[in-house]
Design a protein around this motif. Structure first.
Motif, PDB file in Angstrom:
ATOM      1  N   HIS A  55      14.745  -1.645  -4.556  1.00 32.78           N
ATOM      2  CA  HIS A  55      15.646  -1.201  -3.374  1.00 32.78           C
ATOM      3  C   HIS A  55      15.024  -0.404  -2.360  1.00 32.78           C
ATOM      4  O   HIS A  55      15.013  -0.649  -1.104  1.00 32.78           O
ATOM      5  CB  HIS A  55      16.666  -0.390  -4.103  1.00 32.78           C
ATOM      6  CG  HIS A  55      17.539   0.182  -3.165  1.00 32.78           C
ATOM      7  ND1 HIS A  55      18.546  -0.184  -2.077  1.00 32.78           N
ATOM      8  CD2 HIS A  55      17.957   1.422  -2.957  1.00 32.78           C
ATOM      9  CE1 HIS A  55      19.036   0.630  -1.319  1.00 32.78           C
ATOM     10  NE2 HIS A  55      18.632   1.725  -1.693  1.00 32.78           N
ATOM     11  N   PHE A  56      14.134   0.662  -2.680  1.00 28.80           N
ATOM     12  CA  PHE A  56      13.418   1.421  -1.937  1.00 28.80           C
ATOM     13  C   PHE A  56      12.314   1.031  -1.360  1.00 28.80           C
ATOM     14  O   PHE A  56      11.914   1.497  -0.075  1.00 28.80           O
ATOM     15  CB  PHE A  56      13.163   2.902  -2.614  1.00 28.80           C
ATOM     16  CG  PHE A  56      14.308   3.547  -2.889  1.00 28.80           C
ATOM     17  CD1 PHE A  56      15.494   4.136  -2.098  1.00 28.80           C
ATOM     18  CD2 PHE A  56      14.599   4.011  -4.214  1.00 28.80           C
ATOM     19  CE1 PHE A  56      16.397   4.914  -2.304  1.00 28.80           C
ATOM     20  CE2 PHE A  56      15.583   4.894  -4.744  1.00 28.80           C
ATOM     21  CZ  PHE A  56      16.636   5.424  -3.628  1.00 28.80           C
ATOM     22  N   GLY A  57      11.651  -0.096  -1.716  1.00 28.45           N
ATOM     23  CA  GLY A  57      10.694  -0.662  -0.927  1.00 28.45           C
ATOM     24  C   GLY A  57      11.289  -1.191   0.126  1.00 28.45           C
ATOM     25  O   GLY A  57      10.727  -1.264   1.138  1.00 28.45           O
ATOM     26  N   GLY A  58      12.550  -1.777   0.070  1.00 30.82           N
ATOM     27  CA  GLY A  58      13.254  -2.489   1.121  1.00 30.82           C
ATOM     28  C   GLY A  58      13.557  -1.380   2.182  1.00 30.82           C
ATOM     29  O   GLY A  58      13.673  -1.888   3.283  1.00 30.82           O
ATOM     30  N   VAL A  59      14.161  -0.234   1.634  1.00 32.16           N
ATOM     31  CA  VAL A  59      14.605   0.689   2.768  1.00 32.16           C
ATOM     32  C   VAL A  59      13.355   1.026   3.466  1.00 32.16           C
ATOM     33  O   VAL A  59      13.373   0.952   4.678  1.00 32.16           O
ATOM     34  CB  VAL A  59      15.112   1.674   1.747  1.00 32.16           C
ATOM     35  CG1 VAL A  59      15.240   3.036   2.665  1.00 32.16           C
ATOM     36  CG2 VAL A  59      16.652   1.627   1.277  1.00 32.16           C
ATOM     37  N   GLN A  85       0.788  -1.234  -0.080  1.00 30.39           N
ATOM     38  CA  GLN A  85      -0.017   0.014  -0.061  1.00 30.39           C
ATOM     39  C   GLN A  85       0.835   1.409   0.030  1.00 30.39           C
ATOM     40  O   GLN A  85       0.255   2.508  -0.310  1.00 30.39           O
ATOM     41  CB  GLN A  85      -0.979  -0.085   1.236  1.00 30.39           C
ATOM     42  CG  GLN A  85      -1.698  -1.097   1.308  1.00 30.39           C
ATOM     43  CD  GLN A  85      -2.705  -1.548   0.143  1.00 30.39           C
ATOM     44  OE1 GLN A  85      -3.205  -0.313  -0.418  1.00 30.39           O
ATOM     45  NE2 GLN A  85      -2.777  -2.616  -0.250  1.00 30.39           N
ATOM     46  N   LEU A  86       2.234   1.175   0.315  1.00 33.96           N
ATOM     47  CA  LEU A  86       3.050   2.445   0.413  1.00 33.96           C
ATOM     48  C   LEU A  86       3.685   2.537  -1.056  1.00 33.96           C
ATOM     49  O   LEU A  86       4.224   2.082  -1.491  1.00 33.96           O
ATOM     50  CB  LEU A  86       3.992   2.106   1.182  1.00 33.96           C
ATOM     51  CG  LEU A  86       5.296   3.264   1.181  1.00 33.96           C
ATOM     52  CD1 LEU A  86       4.642   4.259   1.935  1.00 33.96           C
ATOM     53  CD2 LEU A  86       6.252   2.914   2.381  1.00 33.96           C
ATOM     54  N   GLY A  87       3.180   3.743  -1.647  1.00 36.07           N
ATOM     55  CA  GLY A  87       3.639   4.339  -2.854  1.00 36.07           C
ATOM     56  C   GLY A  87       4.587   5.330  -2.349  1.00 36.07           C
ATOM     57  O   GLY A  87       4.779   5.753  -1.345  1.00 36.07           O
ATOM     58  N   ASP A 126      10.711   7.150  -6.047  1.00 38.14           N
ATOM     59  CA  ASP A 126      11.565   5.948  -6.422  1.00 38.14           C
ATOM     60  C   ASP A 126      11.820   5.683  -7.737  1.00 38.14           C
ATOM     61  O   ASP A 126      12.313   4.512  -8.261  1.00 38.14           O
ATOM     62  CB  ASP A 126      10.928   4.821  -5.756  1.00 38.14           C
ATOM     63  CG  ASP A 126       9.609   4.361  -6.385  1.00 38.14           C
ATOM     64  OD1 ASP A 126       8.995   5.378  -6.498  1.00 38.14           O
ATOM     65  OD2 ASP A 126       9.054   3.199  -6.147  1.00 38.14           O
ATOM     66  N   GLU A 127      11.397   6.227  -8.794  1.00 40.71           N
ATOM     67  CA  GLU A 127      11.219   5.985  -9.978  1.00 40.71           C
ATOM     68  C   GLU A 127      12.421   6.544 -11.048  1.00 40.71           C
ATOM     69  O   GLU A 127      12.770   5.884 -12.118  1.00 40.71           O
ATOM     70  CB  GLU A 127      10.030   6.697 -10.785  1.00 40.71           C
ATOM     71  CG  GLU A 127       8.645   6.057 -10.293  1.00 40.71           C
ATOM     72  CD  GLU A 127       7.454   6.694 -11.026  1.00 40.71           C
ATOM     73  OE1 GLU A 127       7.615   7.653 -11.846  1.00 40.71           O
ATOM     74  OE2 GLU A 127       6.500   6.149 -10.633  1.00 40.71           O
ATOM     75  N   MET A 154       8.023   8.165   3.665  1.00 43.43           N
ATOM     76  CA  MET A 154       7.308   7.054   4.630  1.00 43.43           C
ATOM     77  C   MET A 154       6.844   7.440   5.876  1.00 43.43           C
ATOM     78  O   MET A 154       5.886   7.019   6.485  1.00 43.43           O
ATOM     79  CB  MET A 154       8.579   5.641   4.859  1.00 43.43           C
ATOM     80  CG  MET A 154       7.944   4.589   5.427  1.00 43.43           C
ATOM     81  SD  MET A 154       8.283   4.908   7.231  1.00 43.43           S
ATOM     82  CE  MET A 154      10.034   4.900   7.183  1.00 43.43           C
ATOM     83  N   ILE A 155       7.772   8.439   6.481  1.00 52.59           N
ATOM     84  CA  ILE A 155       7.246   8.909   7.835  1.00 52.59           C
ATOM     85  C   ILE A 155       6.263   9.560   7.809  1.00 52.59           C
ATOM     86  O   ILE A 155       5.269   9.537   8.825  1.00 52.59           O
ATOM     87  CB  ILE A 155       8.513   9.728   8.598  1.00 52.59           C
ATOM     88  CG1 ILE A 155       9.744   8.983   8.918  1.00 52.59           C
ATOM     89  CG2 ILE A 155       8.000  10.596   9.524  1.00 52.59           C
ATOM     90  CD1 ILE A 155      10.927   9.730   9.203  1.00 52.59           C
TER      91      ILE A 155
END
Length: 282
Positions: free
Chosen positions: A126-130, A108-110, A115-116, A162-163
């Motif tokens: 990578h950024f999904g993991g971060v 659900q997190l875009g 990140d593109e 994300m925060i």
């Protein structure tokens, strides 16, 4: 200095500190610590009553399994550096401790396009993991302040997003990049460099500095072309050199239309990938 490998013990300690009062600061790392990390610890100690550093090599942000295997893990040396720099608490969890239910990122997190480009283009996933590991670590530690370095500029933008998305009650503090005497940004990956290529890595800082000097004199296309030419030398392979808006990370076409501009670069020096950036304006 206290060392915890389990979440329960860490949180019991932190709960006692919260009852006593004071600010808890947090520096997340993947280990292989250097002076840049120690600068983060120093800034955290100056600003907070209690300091927490995590050492966790997060597998979900490595798109190349070989890169994960090669990543340096000098844990005893890291612990000594943190002790010598007056860190209060070190958290060294296992993968199972961090991801007891598996390591699936939040679908659900875009990232609103953050990140593109740049790193996202060359390191898919990578950024999904971060974001995944940072959300998990912030949930575990629950600090009032989070300290991260400017060197990973795009990563910082992702973490800030994300925060905001999760409404986490933490203040993000960006700390300046710490550099070697020739301008090379300090990085855990520097210790993996072929000594024969080390002198050439100064070209990265030179290209960034030249871009800053040229931002009001030349077109963005000319700046990029000059930088890529500077970095295209034997045993070097530049992936990108971008002039981007410091907020949206969208490419800059007309510098006069932007108040906050950053130059970002990624280069392969032999088989080691290095990234860096420089604030051009703002």
């Amino acid at each position: 200095m206290y060392i915890y490998r389990d979440i329960s013990g860490l949180q019991k300690h932190l709960d006692k500190l919260r009852i006593e009062g004071g600010t808890i600061g947090f520096v997340p790392t993947m280990g292989a610590l250097h002076e840049g990390h120690m600068a983060l610890v120093t800034q955290m100690n100056d600003a907070c009553d209690h300091s927490v550093v995590s050492i966790f090599v997060n597998p979900t942000q490595f798109n190349d399994p070989g890169d994960l295997t090669r990543y340096p893990k000098p844990i005893e040396d890291d612990i000594k550096k943190l002790y010598d720099n007056h860190c209060d608490i070190v958290f060294i969890p296992s993968v199972d401790e961090v991801y007891p239910n598996g390591a699936e990122p939040d679908p659900q997190l875009g990232f609103d396009g953050l990140d593109e480009r740049m790193e996202g283009q060359f390191r898919p996933g990578h950024f999904g993991g971060v974001a995944q590991v940072m959300h998990r670590l912030l949930t575990i530690v629950n600090p009032q302040r989070l300290f991260m370095g400017q060197k990973d500029f795009q990563q910082s933008a992702i973490v800030k997003h994300m925060i905001s998305h999760y409404h986490l009650p933490v203040k993000f503090v960006t700390c300046p990049t710490v550099r070697e005497s020739d301008g090379l940004a300090m990085s855990s990956r520097n210790r993996m460099l072929d000594p024969k290529l080390r002198d050439k890595t100064a070209l990265i800082f030179q290209a960034l500095r030249q871009a800053k000097e040229d931002i009001d004199k030349k077109s963005v296309a000319d700046i990029r072309e000059r930088a890529m030419k500077t970095l295209t030398v034997p045993d070097f392979r530049p992936e990108y050199f971008e002039i981007a808006d410091g907020i949206t990370l969208l490419p800059v076409k007309d510098p006069a239309a932007h108040e906050f501009i950053v130059a970002c670069v990624a280069v392969w020096a032999g088989d080691v990938r290095l990234i860096d950036n420089m604030i051009i304006r703002g």
